[in-house]
Motif scaffolding. Sequence first.
Motif, short mmCIF file in Angstrom:
data_model
loop_
_atom_site.label_atom_id
_atom_site.label_comp_id
_atom_site.label_asym_id
_atom_site.label_seq_id
_atom_site.Cartn_x
_atom_site.Cartn_y
_atom_site.Cartn_z
N VAL A 28 0.85 -1.19 0.00
CA VAL A 28 0.00 0.00 0.00
C VAL A 28 0.89 1.24 0.00
CG1 VAL A 28 -1.74 1.31 1.29
CG2 VAL A 28 -1.86 -1.21 1.22
N ALA A 29 0.66 2.12 -0.96
CA ALA A 29 1.44 3.35 -1.04
C ALA A 29 1.25 4.15 0.24
CB ALA A 29 0.99 4.18 -2.24
N GLY A 30 2.36 4.57 0.83
CA GLY A 30 2.31 5.35 2.06
C GLY A 30 2.64 4.55 3.30
N VAL A 31 2.75 3.22 3.17
CA VAL A 31 3.11 2.38 4.30
C VAL A 31 4.63 2.26 4.35
CG1 VAL A 31 3.00 0.07 5.32
CG2 VAL A 31 0.95 1.11 4.34
N ALA A 32 5.20 2.62 5.49
CA ALA A 32 6.65 2.55 5.67
C ALA A 32 7.09 1.23 6.29
CB ALA A 32 7.12 3.71 6.55
N ARG A 33 6.25 0.69 7.18
CA ARG A 33 6.60 -0.54 7.90
C ARG A 33 5.32 -1.25 8.31
NH1 ARG A 33 9.70 1.12 12.78
NH2 ARG A 33 10.46 2.45 11.14
N ALA A 34 5.34 -2.57 8.26
CA ALA A 34 4.20 -3.36 8.72
C ALA A 34 4.71 -4.66 9.32
CB ALA A 34 3.25 -3.65 7.56
N THR A 35 4.28 -4.93 10.53
CA THR A 35 4.65 -6.15 11.22
C THR A 35 3.39 -6.81 11.75
OG1 THR A 35 6.74 -5.14 11.91
CG2 THR A 35 6.04 -7.14 13.08
#
Length: 69
Positions: A28-35
């Motif tokens: 997703v554009a705009g997501v820097a990090r996802a855990t």
Amino acid sequence: MTETIDLAIEGMHCDGCVASVQNVLLRVAGVARATALLDAAKAVVTYDPARVAVEDLEAAVEDAGFDAP
């Protein structure tokens, strides 16, 4: 400026599910990090609120076959 949220995720049952949730969120554009955290049934997401809304994150998770209540 980024913000970090805990996004509740239902339907993760294994490490493959965790990887799927993380990957869909990272696309997703705009997501820097996802855990994604299996035991906690959530994803911790760092994102730019000027580029993406929480509703868009939830929609991406739901499009991948999981629930984001």
